[in-house]
Design an enzyme around this catalytic site. Structure first.
Site: not given
Ligand SMILES: NC(=O)c1ccc[n+]([C@@H]2O[C@H](COP(=O)([O-])OP(=O)(O)OC[C@H]3O[C@@H](n4cnc5c(N)ncnc54)[C@H](O)[C@@H]3O)[C@@H](O)[C@H]2O)c1
Ligand SMILES: O=C(O)CC[C@@H](O)C(=O)O
Length: 526
Positions: A260, A278
């Protein structure tokens, strides 16, 4: 007056809070790494989103930096070990954008089901393509949820509201929590075989990298649609392209990419491929939440020393900290040990303290055990959110305090409940508070848990250690320390070896082939 730099685009309310709280703030976004290096030296705090990469080089150029605050969840853009080594606290805001990101996943699911982006584009070109876009309903379909944490559980609740069935794969999802969420807990292969849509919500770890690999994509239902709003790298992008071209995967929507910004990708232009740059966390509401939270957390730390949502230090009062510190290191190591050995099967945890440890506040010790245990699954777990997450997932956590003194003046014991029974590890503090393992699954074995370690269970027999030493020696693996325990002569023996660096899968396979070996596992400690 402490001084903070906001180096990524953030809601203006963050800067307003810093000023209200008495923290000087500069907002300078879009800097190159060299430009950031040139200015970072003057700041005590750094507030970021995902664009700023806080590398060791940046940290080395930041002698005054005390705290980094990520307005968001993932901290893959921060070198946490380097920050810890420099004594810089790293904080995130673990819940502020969860709803928004879950909604993005649902939006992409609908966009895939009805091919909305392409239908919109062709309609606006004046083509009126009424017959070209036959969609599918989501009602009654099965959503496969990989990762049932904060975001995954919100996605599940929304999908259930849409009358979908939800099948979830998450090693930390207990059967009770699955029932509470209204989802079917499944192993990965079952999920792959059943799901009409698959959505990913895990962090990117060694276990989750390419969790949708070529091999696993082949196990999915023909016509499956895939959504990734978590992290690039969970899906093998080349394998996804192949599976789409072959007509096996009917559609895919990615918000995140291995590289990215993703300026080019073999997936671009593939029919029924949708992507966003993203944008998962990009709503007014989420950005206000995370901006307010990060500004409050950084101000608390810089002005009063209060620590909230830190990923690399425990949250503690100034008085308790020095006494608890070595116990928390021990507790985290024990948690990490059982997590690495039994993580997939843990249903409950009991933390027992006896001797001197029983005189202390047990909560931080338990929190450190849980942080060590769950860090195997999520690199965003910390001592602050670990107990909350454990409760949310229905993990049965017990604390037991024994006033008696046993064989050791002070002892912490961690027992995990698994489908195959209770398994327990125990440790003590030696000398000036050095943590030491003293018992592993009922076998007395003393070891310092550090760096890369090999865990081997074998049948006690003459000559085994020599054969193991030769195997490692021939592979150029240097043994640092060697710890041995056994249940009884000729019975089951446990070996813990510290090794100078990671050991390849090939060498692990060679060890497995030695006579009498039952289990071999490479462990990693801080
Ligand atoms: N696209 C975006 O802008 C954006 C925004 C927010 C979060 N995220 C990403 O989303 C993801 C999830 O965030 P969250 O707040 O739910 O995290 P979280 O820690 O609450 O949940 C993650 C889950 O994944 C599970 N996990 C870990 N290893 C695993 C495996 N091998 N197989 C299956 N499950 C497994 C954990 O047990 C946990 O329940 C993170 O990677 C975060 O960075 C992306
Ligand atoms: O800041 C963003 O826009 C992305 C955040 C997201 O990837 C996160 O892990 O919280």
């Amino acid at each position: 007056m402490p001084k903070v730099l906001i180096s990524d685009k953030m809601d203006p309310r963050a800067a307003a809070i810093f000023r209200e709280r008495g923290v000087e703030v500069d907002e300078i976004t879009g800097k190159t790494p060299d430009e950031l290096k040139a200015i970072i030296g003057q700041y005590d705090g750094l507030a970021i989103r995902s664009a700023t990469k806080v590398t060791k080089e940046i940290l080395d150029a930041a002698p005054n930096l005390k705290v980094i605050g990520r307005a968001g969840i993932g901290v893959d853009n921060v070198d946490i070990p380097a920050a810890s080594a420099k004594g810089v606290v790293v904080m995130n805001t673990p819940f502020g954008n969860s709803i928004t990101t879950a909604e993005h996943a649902i939006a992409l699911m609908f966009a895939l089901a009805r091919q909305l982006p392409e239908a919109n584009a062709q309609t606006q070109q004046g083509l009126w393509p009424k017959n070209g876009f036959m969609g599918v309903e989501v009602t009654g379909k099965t959503l496969g949820l990989i990762g049932a944490g904060n975001i995954g559980s919100i996605v599940a609740s929304r999908a259930l509201g849409l009358k979908m069935k939800v099948v979830a794969f998450d090693p930390f999802l207990t059967p009770e929590r699955a029932v509470e969420m209204g989802v079917e807990k499944a192993d990965l292969d079952t999920l792959l075989a059943k799901a009409d849509f698959i959505t990913l919500h895990t962090p990117l770890t060694d276990q989750t990298r390419n969790i949708l690999s070529k091999e696993n994509l082949a196990k999915t239902k023909k016509g499956v649609r895939i959504i990734n709003c978590a992290r690039g790298g969970l899906v093998d992008e080349a394998a996804l392209k192949e599976a789409m071209d072959a007509g096996h995967v009917a559609g895919a929507a990615l918000d995140v990419f291995v590289q990215e910004p993703a300026k080019e990708s073999p997936l671009f232009g593939t029919p029924n491929f949708i992507c966003t740059p993203h944008l998962g966390a990009s709503t007014d509401e989420a950005q206000v939440n995370v901006a307010l939270q990060v500004a409050e957390q950084l101000s608390d730390y810089l002005l009063d020393g209060g620590i909230t949502n830190a990923l690399n230090v425990p949250s503690l009062s100034a008085e308790e900290a020095p006494k608890l510190k070595p116990y928390m290191a021990l507790a985290e190591e024990l948690g990490s040990l059982v997590g690495q050995l039994e993580g997939d099967h843990v249903q409950g945890v009991s933390v027992e303290v006896e001797g001197h440890a029983a005189e202390l506040n047990q909560k931080p010790i338990t929190a450190a055990v849980l942080a060590g245990l769950m860090r195997v699954y999520s690199d965003t777990v910390n001592m602050v959110n670990a107990p909350f997450l454990a409760k949310e997932r229905g993990l049965d956590v017990r604390e037991v305090r024994h006033d008696r003194e046993g064989d050791y003046q002070t002892l912490v014991r961690v027992t995990v409940k698994t489908e195959s029974g209770d398994k327990s590890v125990a440790g003590t503090l030696f000398g000036h508070g050095s943590p030491r393992l003293v018992e592993l699954f009922g076998i007395k074995v003393e070891a310092d848990l550090e760096g890369h370690m090999l865990y081997i269970v074998n049948q006690d027999a003459p000559g085994f250690i020599g054969r193991l030493g030769s195997t490692l020696g021939e592979a150029g693996v240097n043994i640092g320390t060697f710890h041995l325990g056994r249940r009884n002569q000729g019975g089951e023996a446990v070996l813990l070896l510290s090794v100078d660096g990671a050991v390849s899968q090939e060498v692990l396979n060679d060890i497995c082939k030695l006579a009498g070996v039952k289990t071999v596992k490479l462990l990693r400690f801080a």
